[in-house]
Design an enzyme around this catalytic site. Structure first.
Site, PDB file in Angstrom:
ATOM      1  N   ASP A   1     -11.640  57.901-106.420  1.00 49.60           N
ATOM      2  CA  ASP A   1     -11.618  59.081-107.141  1.00 49.60           C
ATOM      3  C   ASP A   1     -10.766  58.804-108.454  1.00 49.60           C
ATOM      4  OD1 ASP A   1     -12.203  60.257-104.864  1.00 49.60           O
ATOM      5  OD2 ASP A   1     -10.572  61.540-104.518  1.00 49.60           O
TER       6      ASP A   1
ATOM      7  N   ASP B   1     -12.301  60.012-112.286  1.00 51.14           N
ATOM      8  CA  ASP B   1     -11.833  60.786-113.105  1.00 51.14           C
ATOM      9  C   ASP B   1     -11.491  59.848-114.279  1.00 51.14           C
ATOM     10  OD1 ASP B   1     -11.395  62.658-111.276  1.00 51.14           O
ATOM     11  OD2 ASP B   1      -9.374  62.372-110.815  1.00 51.14           O
TER      12      ASP B   1
ATOM     13  N   SER C   1     -16.899  75.429-110.481  1.00 47.19           N
ATOM     14  CA  SER C   1     -16.056  74.517-110.078  1.00 47.19           C
ATOM     15  C   SER C   1     -14.664  74.655-110.886  1.00 47.19           C
ATOM     16  CB  SER C   1     -16.600  73.210-110.791  1.00 47.19           C
ATOM     17  OG  SER C   1     -15.887  71.988-110.802  1.00 47.19           O
ATOM     18  N   LEU C   2     -13.771  73.650-111.179  1.00 53.38           N
ATOM     19  CA  LEU C   2     -12.513  73.954-112.109  1.00 53.38           C
ATOM     20  C   LEU C   2     -12.356  72.951-112.797  1.00 53.38           C
ATOM     21  CD1 LEU C   2      -9.981  74.552-109.080  1.00 53.38           C
ATOM     22  CD2 LEU C   2     -10.540  76.178-110.636  1.00 53.38           C
TER      23      LEU C   2
ATOM     24  N   GLU D   1      -1.302  77.124-106.484  1.00 48.82           N
ATOM     25  CA  GLU D   1      -1.569  76.787-105.208  1.00 48.82           C
ATOM     26  C   GLU D   1      -1.996  75.504-105.059  1.00 48.82           C
ATOM     27  OE1 GLU D   1      -5.432  78.941-104.641  1.00 48.82           O
ATOM     28  OE2 GLU D   1      -4.378  81.033-104.909  1.00 48.82           O
TER      29      GLU D   1
ATOM     30  N   LYS E   1      -4.096  72.196-104.578  1.00 54.02           N
ATOM     31  CA  LYS E   1      -5.526  72.057-104.748  1.00 54.02           C
ATOM     32  C   LYS E   1      -5.750  70.988-103.619  1.00 54.02           C
ATOM     33  CE  LYS E   1      -8.983  70.333-107.734  1.00 54.02           C
ATOM     34  NZ  LYS E   1      -9.939  69.530-106.748  1.00 54.02           N
TER      35      LYS E   1
ATOM     36  N   ASP F   1      -7.592  68.750-101.144  1.00 54.28           N
ATOM     37  CA  ASP F   1      -8.762  67.661-101.061  1.00 54.28           C
ATOM     38  C   ASP F   1      -9.842  67.899-100.173  1.00 54.28           C
ATOM     39  OD1 ASP F   1     -10.142  66.003-102.672  1.00 54.28           O
ATOM     40  OD2 ASP F   1      -8.690  64.230-102.268  1.00 54.28           O
TER      41      ASP F   1
ATOM     42  N   ARG G   1     -21.207  74.761-101.625  1.00 52.60           N
ATOM     43  CA  ARG G   1     -21.229  75.259-102.808  1.00 52.60           C
ATOM     44  C   ARG G   1     -22.571  74.997-103.515  1.00 52.60           C
ATOM     45  NH1 ARG G   1     -16.994  72.866-106.954  1.00 52.60           N
ATOM     46  NH2 ARG G   1     -18.399  70.899-107.009  1.00 52.60           N
TER      47      ARG G   1
ATOM     48  N   GLU H   1     -11.520  76.065 -98.714  1.00 54.87           N
ATOM     49  CA  GLU H   1     -11.644  74.811 -98.183  1.00 54.87           C
ATOM     50  C   GLU H   1     -11.342  74.171 -96.936  1.00 54.87           C
ATOM     51  OE1 GLU H   1     -12.069  73.288-101.469  1.00 54.87           O
ATOM     52  OE2 GLU H   1     -11.713  71.201-101.448  1.00 54.87           O
TER      53      GLU H   1
ATOM     54  N   TYR I   1      -9.037  81.073-100.099  1.00 58.65           N
ATOM     55  CA  TYR I   1      -8.195  81.301-101.037  1.00 58.65           C
ATOM     56  C   TYR I   1      -8.978  82.130-102.274  1.00 58.65           C
ATOM     57  CZ  TYR I   1     -10.337  76.889-102.315  1.00 58.65           C
ATOM     58  OH  TYR I   1     -11.203  75.958-102.392  1.00 58.65           O
TER      59      TYR I   1
ATOM     60  N   LYS J   1      -3.914  79.708-111.309  1.00 58.73           N
ATOM     61  CA  LYS J   1      -4.861  81.022-111.572  1.00 58.73           C
ATOM     62  C   LYS J   1      -4.120  82.058-112.130  1.00 58.73           C
ATOM     63  CE  LYS J   1      -7.285  79.653-107.353  1.00 58.73           C
ATOM     64  NZ  LYS J   1      -7.525  79.718-105.988  1.00 58.73           N
TER      65      LYS J   1
ATOM     66  N   LYS K   1      -4.070  67.803-112.199  1.00 59.35           N
ATOM     67  CA  LYS K   1      -4.343  66.890-111.272  1.00 59.35           C
ATOM     68  C   LYS K   1      -3.243  65.937-111.068  1.00 59.35           C
ATOM     69  CE  LYS K   1      -8.866  66.109-110.359  1.00 59.35           C
ATOM     70  NZ  LYS K   1      -9.760  65.670-109.180  1.00 59.35           N
TER      71      LYS K   1
ATOM     72  N   CYS L   1     -17.045  27.867 -97.983  1.00 60.46           N
ATOM     73  CA  CYS L   1     -16.794  29.035 -96.867  1.00 60.46           C
ATOM     74  C   CYS L   1     -15.148  28.344 -96.467  1.00 60.46           C
ATOM     75  CB  CYS L   1     -17.645  28.988 -95.915  1.00 60.46           C
ATOM     76  SG  CYS L   1     -17.153  29.821 -94.580  1.00 60.46           S
TER      77      CYS L   1
ATOM     78  N   CYS M   1     -15.885  27.368 -92.338  1.00 55.36           N
ATOM     79  CA  CYS M   1     -16.851  26.375 -92.089  1.00 55.36           C
ATOM     80  C   CYS M   1     -17.071  25.266 -93.217  1.00 55.36           C
ATOM     81  CB  CYS M   1     -18.056  26.826 -91.251  1.00 55.36           C
ATOM     82  SG  CYS M   1     -19.297  27.542 -92.790  1.00 55.36           S
TER      83      CYS M   1
ATOM     84  N   CYS N   1     -21.476  32.923 -97.161  1.00 56.13           N
ATOM     85  CA  CYS N   1     -21.922  31.766 -96.639  1.00 56.13           C
ATOM     86  C   CYS N   1     -23.203  31.830 -95.859  1.00 56.13           C
ATOM     87  CB  CYS N   1     -20.680  31.564 -95.679  1.00 56.13           C
ATOM     88  SG  CYS N   1     -20.803  30.288 -94.390  1.00 56.13           S
TER      89      CYS N   1
ATOM     90  N   CYS O   1     -21.659  29.708 -88.905  1.00 59.66           N
ATOM     91  CA  CYS O   1     -20.135  29.676 -89.264  1.00 59.66           C
ATOM     92  C   CYS O   1     -19.506  30.671 -88.338  1.00 59.66           C
ATOM     93  CB  CYS O   1     -20.244  30.474 -90.578  1.00 59.66           C
ATOM     94  SG  CYS O   1     -18.720  30.708 -91.077  1.00 59.66           S
TER      95      CYS O   1
HETATM   96  P1  AMP Z   1     -13.798  69.884-108.269  1.00 61.27           P
HETATM   97  O1  AMP Z   1     -14.546  69.423-107.049  1.00 61.27           O
HETATM   98  O2  AMP Z   1     -13.261  68.862-109.251  1.00 61.27           O
HETATM   99  O3  AMP Z   1     -15.099  70.609-109.185  1.00 61.27           O
HETATM  100  O4  AMP Z   1     -12.891  70.910-108.164  1.00 61.27           O
HETATM  101  C1  AMP Z   1     -12.900  72.314-107.618  1.00 61.27           C
HETATM  102  C2  AMP Z   1     -12.887  72.592-106.530  1.00 61.27           C
HETATM  103  O5  AMP Z   1     -11.570  72.290-105.889  1.00 61.27           O
HETATM  104  C3  AMP Z   1     -13.189  73.925-105.803  1.00 61.27           C
HETATM  105  O6  AMP Z   1     -14.760  74.058-105.589  1.00 61.27           O
HETATM  106  C4  AMP Z   1     -12.679  73.889-104.381  1.00 61.27           C
HETATM  107  O7  AMP Z   1     -13.609  73.225-103.513  1.00 61.27           O
HETATM  108  C5  AMP Z   1     -11.436  72.993-104.665  1.00 61.27           C
HETATM  109  N1  AMP Z   1     -10.199  73.654-104.433  1.00 61.27           N
HETATM  110  C6  AMP Z   1      -9.255  73.037-103.608  1.00 61.27           C
HETATM  111  N2  AMP Z   1      -8.104  73.966-103.507  1.00 61.27           N
HETATM  112  C7  AMP Z   1      -8.509  75.050-104.488  1.00 61.27           C
HETATM  113  C8  AMP Z   1      -7.757  76.144-104.722  1.00 61.27           C
HETATM  114  N3  AMP Z   1      -6.457  76.357-104.106  1.00 61.27           N
HETATM  115  N4  AMP Z   1      -8.443  76.987-105.463  1.00 61.27           N
HETATM  116  C9  AMP Z   1      -9.597  76.925-105.903  1.00 61.27           C
HETATM  117  N5  AMP Z   1     -10.071  75.587-105.677  1.00 61.27           N
HETATM  118  C10 AMP Z   1      -9.893  74.702-104.790  1.00 61.27           C
HETATM  119 ZN    ZN Z   2     -18.738  29.754 -92.990  1.00 61.88          ZN
END
Ligand code: AMP
Ligand code: ZN
Length: 671
Positions: free
Chosen positions: A43, A47, A92-93, A122, A124, A126, A145, A179, A231, A295, A319, A413, A416, A431, A436
């Site tokens: 990731d 990024d 997305s965000l 809030e 975020k 993963d 999504r 999520e 959320y 938000k 992030k 190797c 071997c 190798c 081996c």
């Molecule tokens: P990205 O995947 O980088 O586009 O980030 C946006 C995604 O973050 C959203 O689509 C959500 O799936 C996720 N996400 C995780 N936690 C939250 C939260 N508390 N509020 C809004 N989105 C969230």
């Molecule tokens: Zn080998």
């Protein structure tokens, strides 16, 4: 003067090329991440790429483009499931990588509206975003999504998640969003299980959640204890709920799981301290978060601010940086895998990083060693950014001991002594000695593993013992084991030998795809093995397949195809196959047949169907005794045409002998 202009033009075309390249790469990684859920890079690296592209696009607005991955929501649509349109778009965000960026984001809003906005903070999470549609108090469907406008139907899988209520109090139409995530403990359990079974490990909990949501087998989904925090809402018409903080209360009242760590903040100071607190406290949470979402609280203000094509203008994701620590590189191991690939691995002085103790890091390949210019005793920087295996991001040359030796990739190797060869297509050294010992051990362990033929009791240690005693050296030797000698080995009780014998016998009945996976053909993982087994049905047809025939299969490219051809051209492998046949190991696909209403009939599908994925329709036809063929010919009985049929329809019409049917007519045939 002329020179200057040429210089500028050259610079411009270089930048345009760089932007084009970044976009293409990001799109490729998006596909790997969202659709295949098999990311190649961390990731963190991803990024970095997006950040670079954003910077370039900001500096050179003439290259902005509406199809850029910085503007468009990355799609998770694979085409394998029914797609349902969202009633309200899913966004997305936008990301902020520093508190300064957060401040300037909120500063702009303050400037526009005249006051610093109240915001909700809030975690975020993963995980994987989900859309739940309720009507009359019941869950109607759940979708991913997708591309933001429509998502894939994953209802059956989502119904197995206990955090998602099947019924809620609210009776109106509502889209609830949130999520789906893997708790860390559950993730560790799953990966331990996969490791034992010889299956590929999930790179991180996010990946495991996304992979699980898209599984076809809901029993497996149910076993993995996914969780979900809600959320947000799409379609929504509850006038009393006027803000994000009120919405969270409303969602909790409806029976959804709502993360209780959220907080309303009114100042930058409060925001900074919340973000800083969670930057370290996150390692104590039972799930992974990769940032904080801010938000604007008031729905009225949210609406005023509106959205861009990709993200709301009233929210931003701060992030976290991947935690980076320095430690000492004590040694580098070179490990030989079952396909002979040699990979370097750093042995580190133990360091506490992102909640765990780290003693090893991946060094990927020879190019990476060169790039980092690693010396033994070096002080190295390590990060763990959502991946299980930590990564070295750099070396502090100033701290290098004077007599430090540069780490060089071995020419031979390490096990071997065979000279290593670099594969034509990349940076991996192999190798190529099929005998081996390192490979033999890995190969046999892989063959016996749960994901392959599943020989219970034949684990790594016993295999090593058998190899050391000269009892086995090849896969086929497993079926010719001299049990008297096994019994004579120290600590082998009669009962466990009998058990072993029984599981070896049972393994002969294993599915063809699993046996094939067990061969450990380079680039043939469990998925590709399944595809090959299904397509060719038995080992002889597969063995005779030409490269051209292999690459005609959608999922099989030149690289995999060539590897399969090479495998079967090898005489040692041919001997193995002959021996397995003789031993009675299953080398054929057996189709489950539940009826014979389509017996003897051939079908071809074109266009998209509403009730079935391609795989499902194929299964359906075959379970009724029919056959799916791949081209229009005289042998074709029925062309099943869905929406937007391809050129096959025209061909079939021309031929005249083919009956063209739609989905309804197909279903009539089964009544
Ligand atoms: P990205 O995947 O980088 O586009 O980030 C946006 C995604 O973050 C959203 O689509 C959500 O799936 C996720 N996400 C995780 N936690 C939250 C939260 N508390 N509020 C809004 N989105 C969230
Ligand atoms: Zn080998």
């Amino acid at each position: 003067m002329q020179d200057d202009i040429f210089g500028i033009l050259e610079e411009e075309s270089r930048i345009a090329e760089k932007i084009r390249h970044l976009r293409a790469e990001i799109k490729r990684h998006n596909r790997l991440y969202y659709q295949q859920t098999e990311p190649e890079i961390s990731d963190y690296d991803y990024d970095q790429m997006v950040k670079e592209l954003e910077k370039l696009e900001a500096a050179y607005p003439q290259y902005k483009e509406s199809a850029s991955p910085t503007v468009k929501v990355s799609s998770d649509i694979t085409g394998e499931r029914k797609v349902i349109e969202h009633k309200q778009r899913m966004y997305s965000l936008d990301n902020a990588y520093s508190l300064e960026e957060v401040q300037s984001f909120l500063g702009k809003i303050a400037l526009d509206t005249g006051s610093f906005p109240q915001v909700v903070l809030e975690h975020k999470l993963d995980g994987f975003s989900i859309n739940l549609y309720y009507k009359g108090g019941r869950l109607q469907y759940a979708t991913t999504r997708g591309d933001g406008y429509a998502g894939e139907d994953v209802t059956a899988n989502v119904r197995t998640i206990s955090d998602i209520p099947a019924e809620i109090k609210y009776q109106g139409e509502i889209e609830v969003r949130g999520e789906i995530y893997f708790p860390l403990a559950e993730f560790a359990r799953l990966n331990a299980e996969r490791e034992e079974a010889g299956e590929n490990l999930f790179a991180n909990p996010r990946n495991a959640a996304a992979g699980t949501i898209k599984l076809k087998d809901i029993d497996i989904v149910a076993k993995r204890k996914l969780k979900g925090y809600m959320y947000s809402v799409g379609l929504f018409d509850v006038s009393e709920v006027k803000s994000q903080s009120e919405l969270l209360v409303f969602l909790a009242e409806q029976g959804f799981c709502v993360n209780t760590s959220s907080k309303v903040a009114e100042s930058m100071a409060e925001i900074s301290s919340y973000c800083e607190f969670w930057d370290t406290a996150r390692y104590d949470l039972p799930f992974e978060i990769d940032g904080i979402v801010l938000k604007v609280n008031d729905f009225g203000l949210q609406q005023e601010l509106g959205n861009t094509a990709k993200s709301p203008k009233w929210a931003i994701a701060y992030k976290f940086k991947a935690e980076e620590k320095e430690t000492i590189l004590e040694a580098v191991d070179f490990q030989v895998g079952r396909t002979g690939a040699v990979t370097p691995r750093a042995v580190l002085k133990a360091v506490h990083l992102a909640g765990t103790t780290v003693t090893h890091a991946t060094l990927h390949n020879a190019d990476e060693l060169e790039r980092l210019d690693i010396h033994l005793g070096d002080t190295v920087k390590v990060i763990k950014s959502g991946e299980i295996i930590p990564k070295i991001t750099g070396v502090d040359i100033n701290k290098r001991p004077e007599d430090a030796k540069k780490v060089v990739f071995p020419a031979k190797c390490p096990v071997c002594g065979t000279e290593l060869h670099r594969a034509a297509d990349g940076s991996i050294y192999y190798c190529n000695n099929i005998d081996c010992p390192a490979q033999v051990h890995r190969r046999l362990t892989h063959f016996a593993s749960r994901a392959a033929v599943d020989i219970d009791g034949l684990g790594e240690t016993l295999i090593q013992q058998f190899i050391d005693q000269g009892l086995i050296s090849r896969i086929e030797d497993i079926y010719e084991l001299d049990y008297d000698k096994v019994l004579a080995l120290e600590r082998q009780a009669a009962k466990s030998v009998a058990n072993l014998r029984r599981s070896i016998e049972q393994s002969k009945q294993q599915k063809f795809s699993k046996v094939l996976f067990g061969f450990g053909i380079r680039y043939v993982g469990d998925k590709i093995a399944k595809i090959l087994a299904e397509h060719f049905e038995d080992i002889d047809r597969l063995r005779e397949a030409k490269l051209e025939e292999l690459v005609e299969i959608e999922e099989i490219g030149e690289k995999i195809g060539q590897s399969v051809v090479d495998f079967f051209a090898n005489s040692t492998n041919q001997e193995m196959i002959a021996a397995l046949k003789k031993a009675g190991v299953n080398l054929k696909s057996v189709k489950a047949v539940s009826g014979d209403r389509l017996a003897g009939k051939t079908f071809l599908v074109t266009g998209s169907l509403t009730g079935y994925t391609r795989e499902e329709i194929k299964e359906k036809i075959e379970s009724e005794g029919g056959k799916v063929i791949s081209a229009v010919s005289k042998n074709l009985d029925y062309l099943l045409a869905g929406e937007k049929p391809g050129s096959k329809l025209g061909k079939a019409e021309k031929l005249g002998s083919v009956q063209i049917i739609d989905e309804k007519e197909f279903e009539e045939m089964l009544k």
